[in-house]
Scaffold this motif. Sequence first.
Motif, PDB file in Angstrom:
ATOM      1  N   THR A   1      12.636   6.227  43.961  1.00 20.28           N
ATOM      2  CA  THR A   1      11.556   6.491  43.021  1.00 20.28           C
ATOM      3  C   THR A   1      11.145   7.943  43.211  1.00 20.28           C
ATOM      4  O   THR A   1      10.985   8.402  44.345  1.00 20.28           O
ATOM      5  CB  THR A   1      10.360   5.570  43.286  1.00 20.28           C
ATOM      6  OG1 THR A   1      10.715   4.231  42.922  1.00 20.28           O
ATOM      7  CG2 THR A   1       9.152   5.995  42.480  1.00 20.28           C
ATOM      8  N   MET A   2      10.976   8.649  42.110  1.00 17.22           N
ATOM      9  CA  MET A   2      10.611  10.053  42.166  1.00 17.22           C
ATOM     10  C   MET A   2       9.257  10.257  41.501  1.00 17.22           C
ATOM     11  O   MET A   2       8.901   9.537  40.551  1.00 17.22           O
ATOM     12  CB  MET A   2      11.663  10.904  41.454  1.00 17.22           C
ATOM     13  CG  MET A   2      13.056  10.794  42.048  1.00 17.22           C
ATOM     14  SD  MET A   2      13.120  11.334  43.768  1.00 17.22           S
ATOM     15  CE  MET A   2      12.646  13.063  43.605  1.00 17.22           C
ATOM     16  N   ALA A   3       8.528  11.238  41.996  1.00 11.59           N
ATOM     17  CA  ALA A   3       7.198  11.473  41.451  1.00 11.59           C
ATOM     18  C   ALA A   3       6.847  12.952  41.519  1.00 11.59           C
ATOM     19  O   ALA A   3       7.446  13.716  42.288  1.00 11.59           O
ATOM     20  CB  ALA A   3       6.161  10.655  42.216  1.00 11.59           C
TER      21      ALA A   3
ATOM     22  N   ILE B   1       8.686   7.938  38.273  1.00 14.78           N
ATOM     23  CA  ILE B   1       9.774   7.323  37.523  1.00 14.78           C
ATOM     24  C   ILE B   1      10.630   6.515  38.483  1.00 14.78           C
ATOM     25  O   ILE B   1      10.973   6.971  39.578  1.00 14.78           O
ATOM     26  CB  ILE B   1      10.592   8.412  36.788  1.00 14.78           C
ATOM     27  CG1 ILE B   1      11.648   7.795  35.883  1.00 14.78           C
ATOM     28  CG2 ILE B   1      11.210   9.405  37.760  1.00 14.78           C
ATOM     29  CD1 ILE B   1      12.273   8.827  34.918  1.00 14.78           C
ATOM     30  N   SER B   2      10.975   5.302  38.081  1.00 13.12           N
ATOM     31  CA  SER B   2      11.788   4.425  38.922  1.00 13.12           C
ATOM     32  C   SER B   2      13.238   4.909  38.957  1.00 13.12           C
ATOM     33  O   SER B   2      13.639   5.750  38.142  1.00 13.12           O
ATOM     34  CB  SER B   2      11.727   2.998  38.382  1.00 13.12           C
ATOM     35  OG  SER B   2      12.291   2.942  37.085  1.00 13.12           O
ATOM     36  N   PRO B   3      14.043   4.383  39.878  1.00 10.62           N
ATOM     37  CA  PRO B   3      15.441   4.855  39.991  1.00 10.62           C
ATOM     38  C   PRO B   3      16.241   4.750  38.698  1.00 10.62           C
ATOM     39  O   PRO B   3      17.029   5.653  38.390  1.00 10.62           O
ATOM     40  CB  PRO B   3      16.008   3.947  41.083  1.00 10.62           C
ATOM     41  CG  PRO B   3      14.835   3.637  41.947  1.00 10.62           C
ATOM     42  CD  PRO B   3      13.680   3.502  40.996  1.00 10.62           C
ATOM     43  N   SER B   4      16.027   3.689  37.929  1.00  8.12           N
ATOM     44  CA  SER B   4      16.772   3.536  36.683  1.00  8.12           C
ATOM     45  C   SER B   4      15.992   4.009  35.474  1.00  8.12           C
ATOM     46  O   SER B   4      16.426   3.820  34.342  1.00  8.12           O
ATOM     47  CB  SER B   4      17.164   2.066  36.502  1.00  8.12           C
ATOM     48  OG  SER B   4      16.009   1.262  36.476  1.00  8.12           O
ATOM     49  N   ALA B   5      14.839   4.609  35.717  1.00  8.64           N
ATOM     50  CA  ALA B   5      13.985   5.162  34.652  1.00  8.64           C
ATOM     51  C   ALA B   5      13.406   4.102  33.723  1.00  8.64           C
ATOM     52  O   ALA B   5      12.961   4.429  32.615  1.00  8.64           O
ATOM     53  CB  ALA B   5      14.741   6.215  33.839  1.00  8.64           C
TER      54      ALA B   5
ATOM     55  N   VAL C   1       7.114   1.333  42.368  1.00  9.90           N
ATOM     56  CA  VAL C   1       6.781   2.662  41.857  1.00  9.90           C
ATOM     57  C   VAL C   1       5.310   2.907  42.172  1.00  9.90           C
ATOM     58  O   VAL C   1       4.420   2.283  41.574  1.00  9.90           O
ATOM     59  CB  VAL C   1       7.046   2.766  40.348  1.00  9.90           C
ATOM     60  CG1 VAL C   1       6.672   4.159  39.846  1.00  9.90           C
ATOM     61  CG2 VAL C   1       8.508   2.471  40.057  1.00  9.90           C
ATOM     62  N   SER C   2       5.073   3.794  43.114  1.00 14.69           N
ATOM     63  CA  SER C   2       3.722   3.983  43.632  1.00 14.69           C
ATOM     64  C   SER C   2       3.068   5.231  43.066  1.00 14.69           C
ATOM     65  O   SER C   2       3.742   6.216  42.741  1.00 14.69           O
ATOM     66  CB  SER C   2       3.773   4.080  45.160  1.00 14.69           C
ATOM     67  OG  SER C   2       2.497   4.386  45.687  1.00 14.69           O
ATOM     68  N   ARG C   3       1.728   5.158  42.987  1.00  8.05           N
ATOM     69  CA  ARG C   3       0.922   6.324  42.616  1.00  8.05           C
ATOM     70  C   ARG C   3       0.246   6.965  43.838  1.00  8.05           C
ATOM     71  O   ARG C   3      -0.480   7.937  43.706  1.00  8.05           O
ATOM     72  CB  ARG C   3      -0.151   5.917  41.612  1.00  8.05           C
ATOM     73  CG  ARG C   3       0.356   5.386  40.281  1.00  8.05           C
ATOM     74  CD  ARG C   3      -0.810   4.893  39.453  1.00  8.05           C
ATOM     75  NE  ARG C   3      -0.454   4.463  38.107  1.00  8.05           N
ATOM     76  CZ  ARG C   3      -0.103   3.231  37.788  1.00  8.05           C
ATOM     77  NH1 ARG C   3      -0.031   2.311  38.720  1.00  8.05           N
ATOM     78  NH2 ARG C   3       0.173   2.910  36.534  1.00  8.05           N
ATOM     79  N   ARG C   4       0.515   6.415  45.005  1.00  9.97           N
ATOM     80  CA  ARG C   4      -0.153   6.882  46.228  1.00  9.97           C
ATOM     81  C   ARG C   4       0.729   7.863  46.981  1.00  9.97           C
ATOM     82  O   ARG C   4       1.878   7.549  47.310  1.00  9.97           O
ATOM     83  CB  ARG C   4      -0.507   5.700  47.118  1.00  9.97           C
ATOM     84  CG  ARG C   4      -1.366   4.658  46.438  1.00  9.97           C
ATOM     85  CD  ARG C   4      -1.870   3.637  47.436  1.00  9.97           C
ATOM     86  NE  ARG C   4      -0.807   3.104  48.270  1.00  9.97           N
ATOM     87  CZ  ARG C   4      -1.015   2.375  49.367  1.00  9.97           C
ATOM     88  NH1 ARG C   4      -2.270   2.141  49.758  1.00  9.97           N
ATOM     89  NH2 ARG C   4      -0.010   1.906  50.064  1.00  9.97           N
ATOM     90  N   PHE C   5       0.185   9.024  47.320  1.00  2.95           N
ATOM     91  CA  PHE C   5       1.026  10.059  47.926  1.00  2.95           C
ATOM     92  C   PHE C   5       1.534   9.637  49.297  1.00  2.95           C
ATOM     93  O   PHE C   5       2.631  10.041  49.697  1.00  2.95           O
ATOM     94  CB  PHE C   5       0.275  11.394  48.009  1.00  2.95           C
ATOM     95  CG  PHE C   5      -0.814  11.455  49.041  1.00  2.95           C
ATOM     96  CD1 PHE C   5      -2.127  11.177  48.707  1.00  2.95           C
ATOM     97  CD2 PHE C   5      -0.524  11.819  50.340  1.00  2.95           C
ATOM     98  CE1 PHE C   5      -3.131  11.244  49.645  1.00  2.95           C
ATOM     99  CE2 PHE C   5      -1.523  11.891  51.294  1.00  2.95           C
ATOM    100  CZ  PHE C   5      -2.824  11.602  50.944  1.00  2.95           C
ATOM    101  N   ASN C   6       0.794   8.801  50.025  1.00  2.00           N
ATOM    102  CA  ASN C   6       1.262   8.452  51.363  1.00  2.00           C
ATOM    103  C   ASN C   6       2.356   7.388  51.357  1.00  2.00           C
ATOM    104  O   ASN C   6       2.844   6.987  52.416  1.00  2.00           O
ATOM    105  CB  ASN C   6       0.104   8.040  52.276  1.00  2.00           C
ATOM    106  CG  ASN C   6      -0.747   6.956  51.686  1.00  2.00           C
ATOM    107  OD1 ASN C   6      -0.414   6.411  50.637  1.00  2.00           O
ATOM    108  ND2 ASN C   6      -1.839   6.636  52.342  1.00  2.00           N
TER     109      ASN C   6
END
Length: 124
Positions: A33-35, A51-55, A104-109
């Motif tokens: 997962t990329m952010a 964005i998840s691995p498969s988008a 898919v996380s919104r948390r930086f940690n």
Amino acid sequence: QVQLVESGGGLVQAGGSLRLACAASGRTLSRYTMAWFRQAPGKEREFVAAISPSADIIYYVDSVKGRFTISRDNAKNTVLLQMNNLKPEDTAVYLCAADTGFVVSRRFNDYDYWGQGTQVTVSS
């Protein structure tokens, strides 16, 4: 280990556009997962988009919905952030991050790998 390098930042007038790129080396990004996060002086790191691995799953913070678009090219090991209609409040250092988890996380940690960041400055 994954090394992430951001590029594409700069100075732009309000209403302008920039496209940020995050290039990875060391491992393929196809399973991550990329952010994008951003951090302005004196403020906490803020989630921007993921964005998840498969988008198939994409999230944005409300303040950029309709203006920013995150995408990925797994073949090129690259993640992009297209930023349109930029506002002065978008000024920050933008950081790319990778997460090996399944959510898919919104948390930086929750993110395991980080780039050094690229500066985006929007003038009014």
